[in-house]
Motif scaffolding. Structure first.
Motif, mmCIF file in Angstrom:
data_model
loop_
_atom_site.group_PDB
_atom_site.id
_atom_site.type_symbol
_atom_site.label_atom_id
_atom_site.label_comp_id
_atom_site.label_asym_id
_atom_site.label_seq_id
_atom_site.Cartn_x
_atom_site.Cartn_y
_atom_site.Cartn_z
ATOM 1 N N PRO A 93 0.789 -1.369 0.126
ATOM 2 C CA PRO A 93 0.130 0.251 0.007
ATOM 3 C C PRO A 93 0.399 1.275 0.067
ATOM 4 N N SER A 94 0.230 2.104 -0.835
ATOM 5 C CA SER A 94 1.187 3.312 -0.791
ATOM 6 C C SER A 94 0.132 4.656 -0.075
ATOM 7 N N LEU A 95 0.589 5.629 1.017
ATOM 8 C CA LEU A 95 -0.401 6.363 0.774
ATOM 9 C C LEU A 95 0.121 8.126 0.253
ATOM 10 N N ASN A 96 -0.834 8.441 0.043
ATOM 11 C CA ASN A 96 -0.180 9.298 -1.080
ATOM 12 C C ASN A 96 -1.137 10.857 -0.800
ATOM 13 N N LEU A 97 -0.446 12.054 -0.970
ATOM 14 C CA LEU A 97 -0.717 13.016 -0.541
ATOM 15 C C LEU A 97 -1.353 14.178 -1.666
ATOM 16 N N LEU A 98 -1.470 14.495 -2.295
ATOM 17 C CA LEU A 98 -2.460 14.492 -3.536
ATOM 18 C C LEU A 98 -2.719 16.179 -3.977
ATOM 19 N N LYS A 99 -1.880 16.919 -4.671
ATOM 20 C CA LYS A 99 -2.268 18.090 -5.493
ATOM 21 C C LYS A 99 -2.890 17.693 -6.256
ATOM 22 N N ASN A 100 -2.344 17.438 -7.479
ATOM 23 C CA ASN A 100 -2.980 17.194 -8.638
ATOM 24 C C ASN A 100 -1.885 15.935 -9.549
ATOM 25 N N TYR A 101 -2.999 15.194 -10.438
ATOM 26 C CA TYR A 101 -2.323 14.387 -11.405
ATOM 27 C C TYR A 101 -1.217 14.540 -12.222
ATOM 28 N N GLU A 102 -0.161 13.912 -13.183
ATOM 29 C CA GLU A 102 0.436 14.930 -14.284
ATOM 30 C C GLU A 102 -1.154 14.811 -15.344
ATOM 31 N N THR A 112 -5.170 9.888 -22.200
ATOM 32 C CA THR A 112 -4.591 8.740 -21.168
ATOM 33 C C THR A 112 -4.437 8.246 -19.766
ATOM 34 N N ASP A 113 -4.727 9.659 -19.580
ATOM 35 C CA ASP A 113 -4.156 10.163 -18.029
ATOM 36 C C ASP A 113 -5.226 9.398 -17.226
ATOM 37 N N VAL A 114 -5.086 9.344 -15.699
ATOM 38 C CA VAL A 114 -6.065 8.674 -14.356
ATOM 39 C C VAL A 114 -7.049 9.525 -14.214
ATOM 40 N N TYR A 115 -7.404 11.111 -15.052
ATOM 41 C CA TYR A 115 -8.605 11.125 -15.350
ATOM 42 C C TYR A 115 -10.072 10.810 -15.987
ATOM 43 N N SER A 116 -9.133 10.237 -16.974
ATOM 44 C CA SER A 116 -10.007 9.518 -17.572
ATOM 45 C C SER A 116 -10.669 7.850 -17.187
ATOM 46 N N TYR A 117 -11.548 7.643 -17.957
ATOM 47 C CA TYR A 117 -11.999 6.003 -17.323
ATOM 48 C C TYR A 117 -11.034 5.367 -18.076
ATOM 49 N N HIS A 118 -10.558 4.008 -16.807
ATOM 50 C CA HIS A 118 -9.543 3.593 -17.810
ATOM 51 C C HIS A 118 -9.563 2.164 -16.367
ATOM 52 N N VAL A 119 -9.406 0.912 -17.031
ATOM 53 C CA VAL A 119 -8.938 -0.400 -16.144
ATOM 54 C C VAL A 119 -7.662 -0.174 -15.702
ATOM 55 N N ASP A 120 -7.186 -1.066 -15.490
ATOM 56 C CA ASP A 120 -5.959 -1.916 -14.446
ATOM 57 C C ASP A 120 -5.983 -2.713 -14.739
#
Length: 232
Positions: A93-102, A112-120
């Motif tokens: 597990p990773s605990l992240n403090l986030l301002k924003n993703y790239e 194709t960033d994580v703000y787009s609906y996607h699957v892992d």
């Protein structure tokens, strides 16, 4: 259990961590929620953590070094316990403090960033676990309310122009650059917000997976507010 997720065919709601990890995805279910109403002041923790980069990984030592009120300490114990439970499971597990993703704005016709609906996707059998403790929470989308972006005719044509190679290699190109992982919602789509404090297990695309992978996205952050997110 009374909650906002019980009536959804895609989601199974459980009340313990043991159930979360031991219940398998089946049928339409590709998201399992350990539904919790957490006590504690998570905002205090966020206010005392130091953002070093837009995404800053917070260590156990960082958490333990904070001087917190009684309510802040309650919140810290929740997070530490979640980290322990997942680590004991063999997860990382990773605990992240986030301002924003790239943001991915290289191509104007597909994101194709994580703000787009996607699957892992994973080459091995695994799951995605996540919990938002503070800030905006992620969304998931029922699989029948989404279309793979590479199947949208105008997007597919532009991707073929971008590929500019043999037709036989086109599908490999789509996978290599992760275009095939991204989806767009249908006109009548009703996203489901994952809410705060619940620990989720989401289905991943991997060779042994028996259900459709869970389509999800990162939320747009609120102005001047960080997110505190556990993910693995």
């Amino acid at each position: 259990m009374s909650n906002t997720f019980s009536d959804n065919d895609q989601i199974e709601v459980v009340s313990t961590f043991s159930e979360l990890v031991n219940i398998h995805f089946q049928g339409a279910v590709n998201a399992i929620c350990w539904h919790r109403n957490l006590m504690g002041d998570f905002k205090e923790i966020v206010s005392k953590l130091q953002l070093k980069e837009n995404i800053t990984e917070i260590s156990t030592e960082d958490l333990l070094s904070l001087q917190l009120s009684e309510n802040g300490n309650v919140a810290r114990e929740v997070i530490l316990n979640d980290l322990r439970l997942l680590s004991d499971l063999g997860a990382s597990p990773s605990l992240n403090l986030l301002k924003n993703y790239e943001r991915d704005d290289e191509l104007d016709f597909i994101s194709t960033d994580v703000y787009s609906y996607h699957v892992d996707r994973s080459p091995i059998g695994t799951n995605t676990f996540l919990c938002t403790y503070f800030g905006t929470a992620s969304d998931i989308l029922p699989n029948d309310q989404a279309v793979q972006k590479i199947l949208v005719p105008e997007i597919r044509e532009k991707l073929k122009e971008l590929h500019d190679g043999p037709e036989a290699e086109f599908e490999t190109f789509l996978k290599e650059y992760y275009f095939d992982l991204h989806y767009q919602p249908t006109a009548d789509a009703k996203p489901i917000n994952l809410g705060l404090g619940h620990l989720w297990k989401l289905a991943v695309d991997h060779p042994e997976q028996k259900v459709l992978p869970c389509i999800h996205r990162a939320p747009v952050e609120n102005d001047n507010e960080y997110r505190l997110l556990l993910i693995c």
